[in-house]
Enzyme design. Structure first.
Site, PDB file in Angstrom:
ATOM      1  N   HIS A  74      -5.041   7.303   5.916  1.00 19.76           N
ATOM      2  CA  HIS A  74      -4.073   6.807   6.958  1.00 19.76           C
ATOM      3  C   HIS A  74      -4.538   5.689   7.978  1.00 19.76           C
ATOM      4  CE1 HIS A  74      -1.857  10.030   4.887  1.00 19.76           C
ATOM      5  NE2 HIS A  74      -0.765   9.225   4.962  1.00 19.76           N
TER       6      HIS A  74
ATOM      7  N   GLU B 218       3.474  12.433  -5.965  1.00 15.14           N
ATOM      8  CA  GLU B 218       2.353  12.257  -5.575  1.00 15.14           C
ATOM      9  C   GLU B 218       1.308  13.599  -5.789  1.00 15.14           C
ATOM     10  OE1 GLU B 218       2.378  11.465  -1.236  1.00 15.14           O
ATOM     11  OE2 GLU B 218       3.904  12.858  -0.955  1.00 15.14           O
TER      12      GLU B 218
ATOM     13  N   ASP C  17      -1.580   9.431  -2.466  1.00 18.31           N
ATOM     14  CA  ASP C  17      -1.962  10.857  -2.875  1.00 18.31           C
ATOM     15  C   ASP C  17      -2.066  11.211  -4.397  1.00 18.31           C
ATOM     16  OD1 ASP C  17      -2.263  12.272  -0.240  1.00 18.31           O
ATOM     17  OD2 ASP C  17      -0.187  11.867   0.216  1.00 18.31           O
TER      18      ASP C  17
ATOM     19  N   CYS D 284       5.486   3.148  -3.766  1.00 15.39           N
ATOM     20  CA  CYS D 284       5.258   3.116  -2.194  1.00 15.39           C
ATOM     21  C   CYS D 284       3.744   3.178  -1.715  1.00 15.39           C
ATOM     22  CB  CYS D 284       6.183   3.759  -1.292  1.00 15.39           C
ATOM     23  SG  CYS D 284       6.090   5.577  -1.602  1.00 15.39           S
TER      24      CYS D 284
HETATM   25  C1  PEP Z   1       1.476   7.963  -0.846  1.00 19.21           C
HETATM   26  O1  PEP Z   1       0.577   8.926  -0.833  1.00 19.21           O
HETATM   27  O2  PEP Z   1       1.154   7.308  -1.767  1.00 19.21           O
HETATM   28  C2  PEP Z   1       2.125   7.569   0.215  1.00 19.21           C
HETATM   29  C3  PEP Z   1       2.981   6.595   0.208  1.00 19.21           C
HETATM   30  O3  PEP Z   1       2.280   8.321   1.272  1.00 19.21           O
HETATM   31  P1  PEP Z   1       1.147   8.629   2.347  1.00 19.21           P
HETATM   32  O4  PEP Z   1       0.282   7.465   2.153  1.00 19.21           O
HETATM   33  O5  PEP Z   1       1.840   8.690   3.728  1.00 19.21           O
HETATM   34  O6  PEP Z   1       0.577   9.915   2.240  1.00 19.21           O
HETATM   35 MG    MG Z   2       1.574  10.884   0.313  1.00 16.76          MG
END
Ligand code: PEP
Ligand code: MG
Length: 585
Positions: free
Chosen positions: A200, A446, A470, A517
């Site tokens: 993140h 995910e 994820d 995403c």
């Molecule tokens: C992901 O896991 O791809 C996602 C979009 O969510 P995050 O990166 O916030 O875990």
């Molecule tokens: Mg995620």
């Protein structure tokens, strides 16, 4: 000894598309090596007095900090005030201070070494008690001890605040929450030892458009870079400390070329994301901080495919109220002027920490497999109720979708859906403006289990969002933020690709849309493959959006499908990588 100012090149993981050049600033969160020496019996009193003097200096520093913090916004001032009070209390007659005085005398050692020993003793004892409240005090003991050691060793205190404008931060690690506080106008670049491409911190750095290289060798922290010029190449993952004139000239030219390419890309902002054979692709943007919504509007995105609401919970010690969340969400919906906004419910846990919910999440050996995201929200339903109510109220101002993170089973979606319906009915009964129909409720795919049960999840979901960050982590068992195994984090692993294909097929059968995403969608090398697998919706960081649009506009669906078939026939990740790279970007 003066630091070695020779040019030094270090390789890490480039996590954002840009080059930064500026003064390097070493953010020293760690304690330096503490020397220990013998103090003769006749000098013990003087050494104790030297320690007492450092205590007084620390008290003055904390007093000044408290005055400064009074000008911060209310909650921040209150929180920092409490923290500083706790540190001040620890400097008057505490076990730490008494312990150090005694150690200097008993062991005949210098003050800084005595502090280190006492700190170790206290933190070991605290840890052994296995109590969450006491565990939190460990940070305080360490912070106060480090302050005293730094004063005694005459070392400057370095924090993000001290980084000069346009500076490049060199640090062992920066948390996602700290990254969120970095103003891109002030920080030119970021280079850290810890962190992976899909963690993140990386997501945040990309979202802020701060060129960053993570996962660097700890050598970069050896002080030789501090104060000199540094180059951060977020494209190739290179950090250069003390560059020569020739290197500087080369990177200035590269920086200019990137800026020119960017200006070219800006020209396609108003053009549709459409393949050469006329297939319209939905291209939306991911949003972390409401203040960045303008960049999304400017990027020409068709909406927001992922709003990570957890950032509303970070860098504060209290939960944001329903009204506060509504204000942030309403501002985003209004700014998007009729384009849909997808609000994801809280995804805290794993590498994302928020103090206000920390008490509910027990320390775990594997936090990524623990109480995270929807699991936490269903256990603490008031979290979901506040979020749903805020989202439903925002939905009265423009099109809104609701998205659930980290779903494993259809039952989780059903429980959340039931709560959403209840919130909707309550708001209507209260006379609060909400849309007549419930907003679409979607599921993040995910977790491999979710992908493999995509058909049962499709039956209870209005749409899917592929969270490949994820999905890759959980499929190949590689921590997305761990630099040591970062090279093995591979979205092209056939297992991941099969799960994506499986999800797309289940969604097609059920007639629900799927978007991607995760960061995989923001990499133009993967665009032909994803289109060829049948994906028609992308949500990417606004900085990546023009590049993805450019890529889509240069591709035909038939060639993408052939490319995807070729890739899906392979079982060797290296072979797949070669095929994908060959296709270019
Ligand atoms: C992901 O896991 O791809 C996602 C979009 O969510 P995050 O990166 O916030 O875990
Ligand atoms: Mg995620």
């Amino acid at each position: 000894m003066s630091p070695d100012r020779r040019e030094k090149t270090l390789r890490g993981i480039g996590v954002s598309h840009g080059i930064a050049i500026g003064p390097a600033f070493l953010v020293q969160v760690d304690r330096p090596h503490v020397p220990q020496w013998k103090v003769a019996a006749q000098d013990i009193a003087a050494e104790q007095a030297r320690f007492q003097q450092s205590v007084m200096t620390a008290q003055n520093e904390l007093g000044e900090l408290k005055e400064k913090s009074a000008s911060l916004p209310d909650t921040a001032a209150e929180e920092i005030g409490l923290l500083l009070d706790a540190h001040l209390a620890m400097l008057s007659g505490s076990r730490l201070v008494r312990g150090v005085i005694k150690r200097i005398a008993d062991e005949g050692i210098n003050a800084e070494a005595a502090i280190e020993h006492v700190m170790q003793e206290l933190t070991d004892q605290f840890r052994a008690l296995r109590d969450k409240y006491i565990a939190a005090r460990i940070d305080d003991v360490e912070a106060v001890s480090n302050r005293l050691i730094r004063i005694l060793m005459n070392l400057p205190y370095i924090a993000l605040d001290s980084v000069p404008p346009g500076g490049i931060v060199l640090a062992k690690e920066i948390s996602p929450a700290d990254t969120a506080l970095m103003d891109p106008k002030r920080f030119a670049g970021l280079a850290t030892v810890h962190g992976g491409a899909a963690g993140h911190t990386a997501v945040m750095a990309r979202s802020l458009g701060i060129p960053s290289v993570l996962g660097l060798d700890p050598d970069m922290l050896d002080h030789s870079g501090h104060g000199g010029i540094a180059i951060v190449d977020g494209v190739t993952g290179v950090l250069i400390l003390n560059p020569s004139e020739a290197t500087l000239a080369e990177y200035r030219a590269r920086q200019q070329a990137l800026q020119n390419a960017r200006a070219d890309l800006d020209k396609i902002t108003t053009l549709p994301a459409e393949t050469t054979d006329g297939q319209a692709i939905s291209l939306r943007a991911n949003l972390e901080l409401p203040r960045d919504v303008q960049a999304i509007v400017d990027s020409g995105a068709e909406g927001i495919g992922l709003f990570r609401t957890e950032f509303l919970f970070m860098n504060r010690s209290t939960l944001p109220s329903e009204d506060e969340q509504f204000d942030s969400m309403a501002a985003v919906v209004r700014a998007m002027q009729g384009k849909p906004v997808t609000f994801r419910t809280l995804d805290i846990g794993g590498d994302k920490i928020a103090r206000a919910v920390g008490a509910w999440i027990a320390e775990a050996t594997n936090p990524a497999l623990g109480l995270r995201a929807i699991r936490l929200s269903l256990k603490q339903p008031q979290l979901l109720i506040d979020q749903f109510r805020a989202m439903l109220r925002a939905a009265a101002l423009g099109p809104v979708r609701v998205l659930l993170p980290m779903v494993t089973t259809a039952e989780e979606v059903e429980q959340a859906a039931q709560l959403l319906r209840r919130c909707h009915a309550d708001l209507k009964a209260e006379g609060t403006a909400v849309p007549e129909a419930l907003p679409p409720l979607g599921t993040m795919i995910e977790i491999p289990a979710a992908a493999l049960s995509a058909d049962s999840l499709a039956a209870v979901s209005d749409f899917f969002a592929l969270g490949t960050n994820d999905l890759v982590q959980y499929t190949v068992a590689i921590d997305r933020g761990n630099d040591q195994v970062a090279a093995l984090y591979n979205p092209l692993n056939p297992a991941v690709l099969r799960l994506i294909e499986f999800t797309l097929e289940a969604a097609r059968r059920a007639g629900i849309p799927v978007s991607i995403c995760g960061e995989m969608g923001a990499d133009p090398r993967y665009t032909p493959l994803l289109l060829g697998l049948g994906l028609r919706e992308f949500s990417v960081g606004s900085a990546a959006l023009p590049r993805i649009k450019q890529r889509i506009r240069a591709l035909g669906l038939a060639e993408c499908e052939a490319h995807a078939r070729l890739v899906m026939d392979q079982y060797d990740p290296a072979q797949i990588t070669a095929i994908v790279e060959q296709y270019g970007s």
